[in-house]
Design a protein around this motif. Structure first.
Motif, PDB file in Angstrom:
ATOM      1  N   TYR B   4     112.964 -25.721  75.748  1.00  0.00           N
ATOM      2  CA  TYR B   4     112.279 -26.542  76.736  1.00  0.00           C
ATOM      3  C   TYR B   4     113.080 -27.810  76.994  1.00  0.00           C
ATOM      4  N   GLU B  21     110.981 -24.641  70.453  1.00  0.00           N
ATOM      5  CA  GLU B  21     109.536 -24.425  70.597  1.00  0.00           C
ATOM      6  C   GLU B  21     108.740 -24.971  69.418  1.00  0.00           C
ATOM      7  N   CYS B  66     110.578 -24.326  80.531  1.00  0.00           N
ATOM      8  CA  CYS B  66     109.821 -25.289  81.346  1.00  0.00           C
ATOM      9  C   CYS B  66     110.449 -26.680  81.221  1.00  0.00           C
ATOM     10  N   ARG B 108     106.013 -29.452  84.486  1.00  0.00           N
ATOM     11  CA  ARG B 108     104.692 -29.971  84.093  1.00  0.00           C
ATOM     12  C   ARG B 108     104.780 -31.489  83.980  1.00  0.00           C
ATOM     13  N   ASP B 130      94.585 -30.456  64.970  1.00  0.00           N
ATOM     14  CA  ASP B 130      94.437 -29.935  66.326  1.00  0.00           C
ATOM     15  C   ASP B 130      93.964 -31.004  67.301  1.00  0.00           C
ATOM     16  N   ASP B 148      92.856 -29.328  70.603  1.00  0.00           N
ATOM     17  CA  ASP B 148      93.418 -27.978  70.476  1.00  0.00           C
ATOM     18  C   ASP B 148      94.894 -27.972  70.852  1.00  0.00           C
ATOM     19  N   LYS B 149      95.603 -28.964  70.403  1.00  0.00           N
ATOM     20  CA  LYS B 149      97.050 -29.120  70.639  1.00  0.00           C
ATOM     21  C   LYS B 149      97.422 -29.184  72.120  1.00  0.00           C
ATOM     22  N   GLN B 150      96.452 -29.609  72.951  1.00  0.00           N
ATOM     23  CA  GLN B 150      96.749 -29.813  74.370  1.00  0.00           C
ATOM     24  C   GLN B 150      96.308 -31.215  74.786  1.00  0.00           C
ATOM     25  N   LEU B 313     104.791 -29.796  76.832  1.00  0.00           N
ATOM     26  CA  LEU B 313     103.810 -29.497  77.881  1.00  0.00           C
ATOM     27  C   LEU B 313     103.975 -28.045  78.326  1.00  0.00           C
ATOM     28  N   LEU B 315     104.386 -25.511  76.544  1.00  0.00           N
ATOM     29  CA  LEU B 315     103.788 -24.521  75.637  1.00  0.00           C
ATOM     30  C   LEU B 315     102.514 -23.925  76.213  1.00  0.00           C
ATOM     31  N   ASN B 316     101.851 -24.675  77.075  1.00  0.00           N
ATOM     32  CA  ASN B 316     100.591 -24.194  77.657  1.00  0.00           C
ATOM     33  C   ASN B 316     100.712 -24.153  79.176  1.00  0.00           C
ATOM     34  N   PRO B 317     101.330 -23.134  79.707  1.00  0.00           N
ATOM     35  CA  PRO B 317     101.616 -23.122  81.140  1.00  0.00           C
ATOM     36  C   PRO B 317     100.337 -22.903  81.957  1.00  0.00           C
TER      37      PRO B 317
END
Lengths: 317, 317
Positions: B4, B21, B66, B108, B130, B148-150, B313, B315-317
């Motif tokens: 990334y 990653e 990404c 992102r 998390d 949740d890691k976002q 960012l 990691l969660n597309p």
């Protein structure tokens, strides 16, 4: 059509209702809680209220999808436990297991304010929204937060305690033992205290016409005097709404809910409260020119919100 | 292994990194931002930094999953838009589309503090958790919340602005135009102001030995004087930590994160800050006897957190 039973367990009543999946109360049963009684007696009456509700509607447990309970205290639904209540003096009570064994129904638990918030989002003032914050302006400030039409109890559970976010560092004593919490400034209790102080300082205020002694001051008193044009009452309310708006602004700046629902005694003032409050809240919302402040509405379901929300816990098993 | 690229767009540097990653920086490129320049020139250097990063590592865009960008301002990632930045004077800039067209990479966006928080949760001080809240105690108080890691930007987006939750109604003026916000009491800037005031009132304090003129007071000054046992500095820090703890308590009472990460200049004091702060925070967490207060840790990635978080960012597309 799935049907649900919700119990709003209060300090005064065990209010139990049969609720449709759209959040309509189809039948209601109320038994006195008798909060001074032992736990077992209260549990028996909770079970009895469920059976009464079924008998009176000619249903059996097989017609019911889930039994939800709103508890006046801290719960952990994931382990089916009431952690603590203040009024009932319960501590570490495995309520889910007890009620499941005695009713043969799946059981869900939540805090009563969370249930009220869920009720308003499913069937009340916020039914057009997915995320909402309910603040009940009563003895303290209760709170319930709803995200994606589900109860939000914080990222590690435990529930939201909006009454105990900061308002004035080192300020008024709060029931939690600290000083300066939001509810020490913006609850109905706080408004009453602020009104009494203004009366003591202003013997000529019309507040004295509405409340000849300070014993009879309630949260409506300053609104009534303000309607008569009393400048002291207007100043009390302006300051009270400033506190309330400052706290709501903080919630918005952190969480950005779509809608803020106000409940509890003070909210009965409706637009008398909401019109000036909307202006003040916008002032405290960061970047309010870029991001619209949330809607600000009055709770509409009253006491039914707790029953409906408790029942609707069963929508997300 | 997916790779990334993250850009931490600052007022001073465009810091760009190739990131694995697992959140490890494999290569880094830095170009001066030249914040006074036009938008187009800055955009060209952002793209150039991506190409430099690829050339120097012998990779092509096809090796990259990404491109993530941390922006010092308000963004709406869902529409690929920078809403506003303060330093760069950008407004309603469709940054995602611009960068996608010029790099051929998925893009992102997030706020830079949100990126720093994500970096710390993926690869730094909070990698066992998390949900986390990062507070950067600097000029103001920046914040990033991770669930949740976002990245959590509030329920309607817009981002969290923890610097502008209440602290003292009607208190110190804040940069946002209001008074009494958290950052007016608990940022590094606030600590410096509190230190200078204490020095003015206490000509005999050892603070004057460390900072012979108030011009050279920084956030380290009171900690250095406290190490020497200066009672004035100890009192300044005790009060500062009280404010900080009261605000953190409010965040806990609303959100119950698993961990609070402190970053920014003040956090460099490490356990000198954290040990007394943990005691004070517990005092302000509602029901702290029932529900453990969250962990309180120091950010460990420094400036790299922003690059890593921006990259992650993707990691969660």
């Amino acid at each position: 059509m799935a049907q649900y039973i919700g119990i709003d367990l209060g300090g005064t009543n065990i209010a139990t209702g049969l609720v449709s999946e759209s959040g309509e109360i189809l039948h209601k049963v109320s038994l006195p809680t008798g909060a001074g009684r032992g736990t077992e007696e209260i549990l028996q009456d909770m079970v009895r209220s469920v059976h009464l509700c079924l008998e009176q509607t000619h249903l059996t447990t097989e017609d019911i999808t889930c039994l939800g309970v709103g508890v006046p205290g801290a719960v952990d639904d994931s382990i089916g436990m009431v952690l603590r209540t203040s009024n009932l003096n319960w501590c570490q009570l495995p309520l889910t297991q007890i009620l499941q064994e005695r009713t043969n129904l799946p059981v869900r638990l939540a805090n009563d304010a969370d249930c009220a918030a869920l009720g308003e989002v499913i069937a009340g003032s916020a039914s057009n929204y997915d995320s909402a914050a309910l603040l009940t302006l009563g003895t303290g400030i209760g709170s319930g937060f709803i995200v994606d039409k589900q109860v939000f109890t914080g990222w590690t559970g435990g529930g939201t305690e909006v009454g105990h976010i900061p308002m004035v560092y080192g300020g008024e004593p709060c029931g939690c033992g600290n000083r300066g919490c939001f509810e020490a400034y913006a609850s109905a209790t706080a408004l009453i205290r602020q009104t009494k102080r203004a009366m003591a300082a202003n013997p000529g205020s019309m507040l004295w016409q509405i409340a000849p002694t300070t014993d009879v001051v309630n949260a409506k008193t300053p609104f009534d005097a303000a309607q008569m044009g009393d400048s002291v009452a207007l100043a009390v309310l302006d300051q009270y709404m400033e506190y309330l708006a400052f706290g709501i602004g903080g919630i918005v700046n952190l969480l950005r809910p779509q809608v803020i629902i106000l409940g509890g005694g003070v909210s009965n003032q409706g637009e008398n409260l909401l019109v000036p409050l909307r202006v003040k809240v916008a002032k405290y919302c960061y970047a309010s020119k870029l991001i619209d402040p949330p809607q600000l509405v009055k709770a509409t379901l009253g006491n039914d919100a707790g029953i409906i929300g408790a029942a609707m816990l069963g929508l997300n098993p």
